[in-house]
Design an enzyme around this catalytic site. Structure first.
Site, PDB file in Angstrom:
ATOM      1  N   TYR A 146       0.827  -1.207   0.000  1.00  0.00           N
ATOM      2  CA  TYR A 146       0.000   0.000   0.000  1.00  0.00           C
ATOM      3  C   TYR A 146       0.867   1.267   0.000  1.00  0.00           C
ATOM      4  CZ  TYR A 146      -3.803  -3.246   1.065  1.00  0.00           C
ATOM      5  OH  TYR A 146      -4.706  -4.274   1.012  1.00  0.00           O
ATOM      6  N   ASP A 208      -1.325 -11.439   8.767  1.00  0.00           N
ATOM      7  CA  ASP A 208      -0.523 -12.557   8.273  1.00  0.00           C
ATOM      8  C   ASP A 208       0.942 -12.434   8.687  1.00  0.00           C
ATOM      9  OD1 ASP A 208      -2.465 -14.015   6.555  1.00  0.00           O
ATOM     10  OD2 ASP A 208      -2.558 -12.074   5.566  1.00  0.00           O
TER      11      ASP A 208
END
Ligand code: ADP
Length: 608
Positions: A146, A208
């Protein structure tokens, strides 16, 4: 190419951004895989010199930097005038995006400042207002996919809060809450809970990968995989430095009441709930955040099902919806495409296929036959919580429902080797941060990734439409499609990570076109992204345009009120301060630079 450096990664004992000792062997292996795929040197020269922000001369900028150095200590304000070091996930840069969609020198900082206290954050904000230099706050700067640590405006000064403000201020074992500073990673919080002997009592929720900060990830509305997976929904209380010339300090919720002992227990306080404006925005610098912790549920059990056909997606999602809403499926589980279970092995795509264009289905399915999941189109990773008898009730319901899909298979975890990806999902869904997920970046040399992340209701028809548009655009661009549906309570995030070679200009352009096309296609069907990369923020913000863009008008009003000089993260999430508006800063695709045409002078300042 420089020789691969596979020396040990810094540990938490040596660096706030380090790896826990228990994950060191895994990190060393992950690093060796990443470096095997690197074809370029780790450092990139600054061919365009020191990136000065627009609106200030070089001399004035350097004078301003000396002033900040005097205030914060010269070792805590460092010019970015040498070269860009890219590193890898565990040793990431704080000056730029190491996974650039444009050149490394576009989203790049002029300097990095390391405040050591709330007062020093306020000093930096007052300084930025005085000199009209844009600041870009990061906590850890690992928002990879991002934009990482990169600022939206070239030449901003990165405010790296994580390095010196990284204390766990409180863990309350009675209320199951904690209070953290910006530099506390999921790794660090977990290790502290273990150190205090509390791991049998309470869990954290982790994404994650555990190297991001609890605070930064929550502000960007990241998710994890226990029942506490919606991080924004489970936080309670912020402390914020506002970006105006006064650098005012405020606490939200119960924190506004002097002496309250409920700051981390009740998020709302009294009056408007203001926390929302500080997430995915550029309205304040968050210096403390409260987070709730999950009681150990008294047992857990991961499970994995495979489904044979691409076309099973819609019926499967329709089966998942009522199970998820009624909490039979309890966590933010994942429905992953078969190709992803191949890529997460950590090997380059060329090991399986050397042709161009997306890997043909028969090819990856053939390779899947020799993996633990076997030949399949979709894999569901989930977890059931609670004591065995409670789990049994839920798992029996799930099993009966999933088996309505012909060819559905439950994979017995006992048959899976210890290094199978399933066990990483097992760790993450039980609140133990891991590193395994990193492996799929090795799909491409100089592996970088960027995500298309639309939100949809948990409806088969919506899943089918989104999967269809993603497939069409990936096929056109010649890119492998690796979708994962992360199912929240009443919606699902589709996460499509495009893995690309950061050194391949042609591939970067194809990836960008594919992403922009998917964003537009999705918007036409009524789907919007939950989060996006710096380069795509203007486009995504532009899709939230109901009633002639009234939401952005409101956002702009807030920006102009809270940040009259436009110094805080201009352009983040598509919100541009008045000084930048209408000067071509917005990125809509096809631009050769991320910069606009100057900034407006403010009263009392002559135009440069
Ligand atoms: P992580 O800690 O997960 O690596 P980052 O530090 O990259 O996350 O932050 C994610 C995003 O949130 C960034 O784009 C950044 O601008 C914003 N952000 C991070 N920390 C703060 C903060 N303390 N105050 C305001 N915005 C922040």
């Amino acid at each position: 190419m420089s020789p691969p450096d596979i020396s040990l990664t810094p540990t938490l004992g040596t660096k706030h951004s380090g790896i826990p000792e228990r994950l060191l062997p895994k990190a060393t292996y992950a690093k060796s895989l990443v470096y095997q795929g690197k074809t370029v040197s780790d450092s990139t020269p600054l061919t365009r010199g020191l990136p000065i922000p627009q609106g200030i001369s070089k001399n004035a900028f350097l004078t301003a930097i000396s002033e900040l150095q005097s205030a914060l200590g010269s070792e805590n304000v460092v010019l970015n005038d040498k070269e860009l070091k890219n590193g890898w996930y565990m040793e990431h840069p704080n000056t730029h995006d190491m996974m650039p969609l444009h050149s490394y020198e576009e989203f790049v900082a002029s300097a990095v400042a390391y405040p050591g206290s709330v007062e020093e954050v306020q000093t930096a904000v007052r300084w930025a207002n005085k000199h009209l230099v844009p600041l870009f706050p990061i906590s850890m700067g690992r928002n990879l996919g991002y934009g990482g640590a990169a600022p939206r405006v070239r030449g901003s000064v990165t405010l790296d809060l994580g390095r010196r403000m990284n204390k766990i201020l409180d863990i309350n074992a009675e209320d199951y809450t904690c209070l953290v500073e910006p530099g506390v990673t999921f790794y660090a919080l977990y290790e502290e809970i273990v150190k205090r002997g509390l791991q049998d009592k309470m869990w954290i929720d982790t994404p994650d990968l555990g190297g991001g900060s609890v605070l930064g990830n929550t502000l960007d509305r990241g998710v994890g995989y226990t029942p506490y997976g919606d991080h924004w929904a489970t936080h309670s209380g912020l402390e914020v430095v506002l970006p105006g010339p006064e650098a005012q300090l405020l606490r939200t919720g119960m924190g506004a009441l002097e002496g309250a002992n409920t700051w981390q227990c009740f998020p709302y306080g009294f009056g408007p709930y203001s926390d929302g404006i500080f997430s995915q925005s550029n309205y304040g610098i968050v210096t403390k955040m409260g987070m709730t912790l999950m009681p150990n549920p008294g047992g857990y059990e991961s499970f994995m099902y495979t489904f044979p056909n691409d076309s099973d997606l819609a019926s499967l999602i329709d089966i998942i919806r009522p199970l998820r809403i009624s909490n039979i499926l309890e966590n933010v589980a994942q429905l992953r495409h078969g190709l992803q279970t191949l890529s997460v092995k950590g090997f380059p795509r060329t090991r399986y296929y050397t042709g161009s264009g997306p890997m043909p289905e028969p090819v990856y399915r053939e390779h899947l036959k020799s993996t633990a999941t076997g030949d399949c189109a979709w894999v569901y990773y989930g977890m059931s919580y609670g004591p065995a008898h409670i789990r049994k009730y839920k798992l029996d319901v799930i099993d009966a429902e999933f088996h309505k899909i012909p060819g559905c298979k439950k994979i017995d975890p006992k048959t899976l080797p210890a290094d199978e990806y399933f066990w990483s999902r097992d760790k993450v869904a039980s609140g133990t941060p891991d590193l395994e997920e990193l492996k799929w970046v090795n799909w491409m040399p100089n592996g970088s990734h960027i995500a298309f992340s639309p939100i949809a209701p948990i409806q088969g028809e919506d899943a089918r439409k989104l999967y269809g548009l993603a497939k069409k655009r990936h096929t056109e661009a010649g890119i492998d499609l690796m979708p994962a549906f992360c199912v929240g309570l009443r919606e699902m995030h589709l996460i499509v990570e495009i893995v690309f070679d950061a050194e391949d200009e042609g591939m970067r352009r194809k990836a960008e076109k594919c992403l922009r096309d998917m964003i537009d296609d999705a918007a036409k069907l009524g789907y919007g992204e939950y989060r996006t990369h710096l380069a795509l923020m203007d486009q995504v913000a532009g899709t939230y345009n109901w009633n002639e863009g009234s939401l952005m008008k409101f956002n702009n009003q807030l920006k102009d009120t809270l940040d009259p000089n436009g110094i805080l993260a201009p352009g983040r999430c598509g919100i541009w301060p008045a000084r930048y508006r209408g000067r071509g800063w917005e990125l809509k695709g096809g631009e050769t630079s991320v910069e606009g045409d100057g900034v407006a002078p403010v009263a009392g300042q002559s135009k440069i």
